[in-house]
Design a protein around this motif. Structure first.
Motif, mmCIF file in Angstrom:
data_model
loop_
_atom_site.group_PDB
_atom_site.id
_atom_site.type_symbol
_atom_site.label_atom_id
_atom_site.label_comp_id
_atom_site.label_asym_id
_atom_site.label_seq_id
_atom_site.Cartn_x
_atom_site.Cartn_y
_atom_site.Cartn_z
ATOM 1 N N ALA A 28 0.833 -1.203 0.000
ATOM 2 C CA ALA A 28 0.000 0.000 0.000
ATOM 3 C C ALA A 28 0.867 1.252 0.000
ATOM 4 N N TYR A 39 0.261 -1.404 6.546
ATOM 5 C CA TYR A 39 0.439 -0.567 5.351
ATOM 6 C C TYR A 39 1.479 -1.169 4.394
ATOM 7 N N PHE A 43 -3.078 -4.583 -0.180
ATOM 8 C CA PHE A 43 -4.535 -4.505 0.011
ATOM 9 C C PHE A 43 -5.217 -4.778 -1.329
ATOM 10 N N ARG A 45 -8.101 -3.647 -2.422
ATOM 11 C CA ARG A 45 -8.641 -2.426 -3.053
ATOM 12 C C ARG A 45 -7.531 -1.509 -3.542
ATOM 13 N N ASP A 46 -6.405 -1.461 -2.818
ATOM 14 C CA ASP A 46 -5.312 -0.584 -3.252
ATOM 15 C C ASP A 46 -4.645 -1.107 -4.518
ATOM 16 N N MET A 179 -13.495 1.287 1.418
ATOM 17 C CA MET A 179 -12.369 2.233 1.456
ATOM 18 C C MET A 179 -12.361 3.030 2.759
ATOM 19 N N ASP A 181 -12.577 2.678 6.135
ATOM 20 C CA ASP A 181 -12.555 1.470 6.952
ATOM 21 C C ASP A 181 -12.453 1.777 8.448
ATOM 22 N N TYR A 363 -8.504 12.995 6.758
ATOM 23 C CA TYR A 363 -8.622 11.556 6.488
ATOM 24 C C TYR A 363 -10.000 11.216 5.894
ATOM 25 N N HIS A 364 -10.745 10.277 6.497
ATOM 26 C CA HIS A 364 -12.028 9.920 5.887
ATOM 27 C C HIS A 364 -13.091 10.985 6.104
ATOM 28 N N GLU A 407 -0.783 10.115 0.983
ATOM 29 C CA GLU A 407 -1.982 9.269 0.963
ATOM 30 C C GLU A 407 -3.247 10.141 0.930
ATOM 31 N N GLN A 425 2.547 6.787 -1.116
ATOM 32 C CA GLN A 425 1.360 5.921 -1.113
ATOM 33 C C GLN A 425 1.135 5.473 -2.553
ATOM 34 N N TRP A 427 -1.269 3.953 -4.295
ATOM 35 C CA TRP A 427 -2.446 4.250 -5.130
ATOM 36 C C TRP A 427 -2.578 5.737 -5.462
HETATM 37 C C1 GLC Z 1 -6.502 2.943 4.976
HETATM 38 C C2 GLC Z 1 -7.645 3.276 4.039
HETATM 39 C C3 GLC Z 1 -7.990 2.067 3.200
HETATM 40 C C4 GLC Z 1 -6.759 1.547 2.486
HETATM 41 C C5 GLC Z 1 -5.628 1.273 3.480
HETATM 42 C C6 GLC Z 1 -4.322 0.939 2.796
HETATM 43 O O1 GLC Z 1 -6.900 2.013 5.937
HETATM 44 O O2 GLC Z 1 -8.766 3.708 4.736
HETATM 45 O O3 GLC Z 1 -8.985 2.411 2.267
HETATM 46 O O4 GLC Z 1 -7.065 0.402 1.775
HETATM 47 O O5 GLC Z 1 -5.406 2.421 4.258
HETATM 48 O O6 GLC Z 1 -3.890 1.984 1.988
#
Ligand code: GLC
Length: 455
Positions: A28, A39, A43, A45-46, A179, A181, A363-364, A407, A425, A427
């Motif tokens: 990640a 990290y 991941f 999704r990443d 995402m 999380d 952040y989120h 990130e 980061q 992604w």
């Molecule tokens: C954080 C993000 C998540 C992502 C992870 C790794 O937990 O919220 O979406 O996949 O970092 O980058």
């Protein structure tokens, strides 16, 4: 200014993870100073934007290795007494470790190690979308036709389509299972999961071998796909006309054919939305449930709904118009804001559990995330708004390499590097690479099964 593309490419190379000398994924982040050990995992999704870059670059074996690896890991999760994850659920992340005898092992996290113990729901959806992307890009059906792969797709559909306690066609999920999380009040029926669910159903119809055994599942998938689209287009949509209707809703109504079936109280409309919603524009609600109307603007959900055709064509145009009209709020100094507006004060305490990482505009909770550039560029290109895509790309290209590929960013307009943000980061870099590839060749994403271009 460093060459953004070269810089992003070398970050992606450094991020590769190998297992038994084969590349199987990307970490990640390449930042050595990260606080949370996971990290340095890959991941699911990443890896998505990394995978799409690799597929477009012809490095398809990395994606194939990854898809195999993730499928093999699903039997790894620990069985807790009296509990087990449904078959088909895939991990959030995995890592390769060195054993004492020098051999390599792979260990997966199904949320059982993650901070807050959050199990991902999006992993299995992204996995199916990547199987389709791989099959489309390579024309190689041998992977998808493997009995193991067909079984995995069936199991995922079973988990998502089995009857539980629901009367809606949308999928009910816990807080923070995608995402976003961590606790952010995104439990229930969050838009991002509905958009991924929709695209996953569509991809499964393409991937399932239409033999006799699969027929009933194909039928079920097809009908859920249609009702889900209709429901989201009707009930999640918010524009001024709709806001007016909700403002004057009758409540406490019983039965079918009523105007307010979810019993939304007009008093629950927050003040900000009345002034913020632009004329002639609209977007999809962040969440919707019994007595629950969450009009926060969630960028990823709106973009995926636009990209995957869950939003109708006029709705997609209006969503992009909202970005244009609210540019400072949603794009600002770094594309793009993850959600708008931020939760503050008492609301922040109650909804996030006083999470110091999710303070307002960080952040989120209203931070700006460079990874959101690629779905934005894809959605814009699909709906004839190249102008917006180029404008946002220009902002990111100029700033990201200079700042060291953070990130996320903080502040109302994303002017500050996130207080606890990682650098390097992956992604953030792959989003820029993928956006460049799409701008240079708008048909590229369509070739991977991600949406279609205007006729
Ligand atoms: C954080 C993000 C998540 C992502 C992870 C790794 O937990 O919220 O979406 O996949 O970092 O980058």
């Amino acid at each position: 200014m460093p060459n953004a593309i070269q810089d992003a490419e070398s970050l992606l190379e450094n991020a590769l993870i190998h297992f038994e000398d084969q590349p199987v994924g990307t970490v990640a982040t390449c930042d050595p100073r990260v606080a949370a050990a996971n990290y340095h995992d890959c991941f699911v999704r990443d890896f998505v934007p990394s995978a799409l870059v690799f597929l477009l670059d012809g490095r398809t074996e990395i994606v194939r290795n990854f898809l195999h690896m993730v499928m093999r890991l699903k039997d790894q999760h620990e069985q807790l007494a009296g509990q087990h994850l449904a078959p088909g659920v895939l991990p959030a992340s995995f890592k390769v470790t060195q054993e004492t005898d020098g051999s390599e092992a792979v260990s997966a996290d199904f949320g059982d190690r993650a901070i807050g113990r959050v199990a991902p729901v999006d992993s299995m959806m992204w996995w199916i979308l990547l199987v389709r992307a791989y099959s489309r890009a390579t024309g190689d059906r041998t992977l998808v036709e493997l009995p193991e792969c067909q079984r995995q797709i069936r199991q995922i559909l079973n988990v998502c389509l089995q009857g539980r306690f629901e009367v809606f066609p949308t999928l009910l999920v816990p807080d923070g299972c995608f995402m976003i999380d961590r606790r952010m009040g995104v439990n229930g029926h969050p838009l991002e999961i509905q958009a991924l669910f929709y695209a996953m159903l569509e991809a499964s119809l393409e991937l399932l071998v239409p033999d006799e055994g699969n027929q009933w599942l194909i039928e079920l998938t097809r009908s859920r796909y249609a009702v889900l689209r209709e429901y989201v287009q009707q009930f999640y949509w918010l524009d001024l006309a709709r806001l007016n209707e909700i403002h004057r809703y009758s409540t406490e109504m019983f039965g079918h054919e009523i105007e307010n079936p979810l019993n939304i109280y007009p008093e629950s409309i927050p003040d900000w939305v009345v002034d913020w919603l632009p004329e002639g524009a609209g977007y999809l609600l962040g969440n919707l449930g019994p007595g629950r109307f969450d009009p926060r603007f969630f960028t990823q959900g709106n973009l995926l709904a636009t990209m995957f055709g869950l939003a109708s064509e006029p709705q997609s145009q209006q969503i992009l118009h909202t970005f244009e009209q609210r540019w400072d709020d949603l794009i600002g100094r770094m594309p793009l804001k993850i959600c708008y507006p931020a939760l503050k004060d008492k609301e922040w305490r109650l909804v996030t559990g006083s999470d110091p990482k999710n303070t307002p505009w960080s952040y989120h909770n209203g931070g700006n995330w460079p990874v959101l550039l690629w779905p934005f560029v894809a959605a814009c290109l699909q709906h004839g708004r190249r102008d917006l895509a180029e404008r946002a790309y220009g902002v990111a290209e100029e700033r990201l390499p200079r700042d060291g590929w953070p990130e996320y960013y903080d502040g109302r307009y994303g002017r500050l590097i996130g207080r606890r943000s990682n650098y390097d980061q992956v992604w953030s870099a792959t989003a820029l690479l993928l956006s460049r590839m799409m701008l240079d060749d708008p048909a590229s994403l369509t070739r991977l099964g991600f949406g279609s271009l205007p006729q």
